[in-house]
Design a protein around this motif. Structure first.
Motif, PDB file in Angstrom:
ATOM      1  N   PRO B  24     -38.661  16.507   2.342  1.00 24.04           N
ATOM      2  CA  PRO B  24     -37.715  17.314   1.558  1.00 24.04           C
ATOM      3  C   PRO B  24     -36.552  17.850   2.393  1.00 24.04           C
ATOM      4  N   PHE B  27     -34.002  15.182   2.600  1.00 25.63           N
ATOM      5  CA  PHE B  27     -33.277  15.038   1.328  1.00 25.63           C
ATOM      6  C   PHE B  27     -32.275  16.186   1.153  1.00 25.63           C
ATOM      7  N   ALA B  28     -32.709  17.402   1.526  1.00 20.97           N
ATOM      8  CA  ALA B  28     -31.804  18.561   1.417  1.00 20.97           C
ATOM      9  C   ALA B  28     -30.575  18.351   2.294  1.00 20.97           C
ATOM     10  N   VAL B  31     -28.246  16.090   0.533  1.00 21.87           N
ATOM     11  CA  VAL B  31     -27.530  16.814  -0.540  1.00 21.87           C
ATOM     12  C   VAL B  31     -26.373  17.597   0.067  1.00 21.87           C
ATOM     13  N   PHE B  64     -32.834  11.516  -6.107  1.00 23.07           N
ATOM     14  CA  PHE B  64     -34.195  11.765  -5.622  1.00 23.07           C
ATOM     15  C   PHE B  64     -35.157  10.706  -6.172  1.00 23.07           C
TER      16      PHE B  64
END
Lengths: 130, 180
Positions: B24, B27-28, B31, B64
């Protein structure tokens, strides 16, 4: 990009920052296991037609369509039966007429033979008297 | 210099691989790195912060779900531009049927005392958001993302000639309106 409008567009449409905490809000939705909303598509109209408010109207419309189709098919069937019956009657009348003509032909032929025989007989009688 | 760029690209691709593996934090980081790209396309499309944020969040939620199909960082940028533009076009079509001015647009129209350049930019943005959605998409990708017509055509799945024609029409429309 020498064109002034293109230069101004590039300036006006420069990338901009999202509001504070954007990434955090995205990650919170990811953590909650949220899925993206389905894409709007041409099936959306179909989906709306299946909504409860539209179901009765749709069912009514389909029933009307079904009745109309069935009525038209029945009318077509009746017309076809009537046409077939008329054709059969016409065929029968034609055959009866041909039979009648044959009988008449035979009768006329017999009458002609009788007349010819009578005429031959009278000719022979006349010859005997002379 | 080139070596530093290559190392940066490698680390970005590594981040992508970690995000695809379910990390995560990675992924953050993706973003955060691409939020400006996505949000700006949506913002320039609608000039509405709420709509832009909502659409941008939707794009990242979709990312995602699709992260395993993304191979490299340049593929990721292409994917983000493509998905964001298409979502914007779909939303604009949907919005067209329920047209009402947003608070942001109203606020931008009446911003008294702003410097002339900012007013000009705001006017230009307003004209862009008032154009048909296809022209809007082409203009935003051309001037925000500095993509050429063939890149725009690939992102939107249109023929290159359609993109060129849209761009030509959009510029003519903007010139006419800016002059009056």
């Amino acid at each position: 990009m020498d064109d002034p409008i293109e230069r101004r567009l590039k300036q006006a449409l420069a990338r901009t920052d999202p509001p504070q905490g954007f990434a955090g809000r995205v990650m919170a939705r990811v953590a909650r296991g949220e899925a993206p909303r389905p894409e709007p598509s041409r099936w959306a109209l179909f989906g709306r037609l299946l909504a409860p408010a539209w179901r009765t109207a749709l069912a009514g419309a389909l029933a009307c369509l079904l009745l109309l189709t069935a009525g038209l098919a029945y009318r077509e069937h009746r017309l076809r039966l009537k046409a077939e019956a008329e054709r059969a009657r016409a065929e029968q009348a034609r055959e009866e007429l041909i039979l009648a003509l044959r009988i008449t032909g035979v009768q006329l032929s017999r009458a002609r033979n009788i007349v010819l025989r009578q005429m031959d007989f009278r000719k022979q009688q006349g010859n005997v008297r002379q | 210099m080139a070596q530093a760029e290559a190392v940066a690209l490698e680390s970005q691709d590594g981040e992508l691989a970690r995000a695809a593996g379910g990390d995560p934090d990675a992924f953050a980081e993706l973003v955060r790195r691409h939020q400006r790209l996505v949000y700006s396309i949506a913002w320039h499309f609608f000039a509405d912060r709420a709509v832009a944020e909502d659409l941008s969040q939707e794009v990242f939620l979709q990312l995602f779900q699709s992260i395993r199909s993304i191979e490299t960082d340049s593929h990721l940028v292409f994917w983000l531009r493509q998905v964001t533009s298409r979502k914007c076009i779909d939303h604009a079509r949907w919005q067209e049927k329920r047209r009402h001015p947003s608070l942001d647009q109203v606020a931008e129209q009446g911003a008294p005392g702003a410097p002339p350049d900012l007013l000009e930019n705001a006017r230009l943005r307003r004209l862009v958001t008032g154009m048909p959605e296809k022209l809007r998409a082409v203009v935003v990708l051309r001037f925000q993302e500095e993509m050429n017509p063939s890149e725009i055509a690939a992102a939107l799945g249109w023929p290159v000639n359609s993109v060129k024609s849209c761009l030509h029409r959009a510029l003519r429309m903007l010139r006419d309106r800016m002059e009056h």
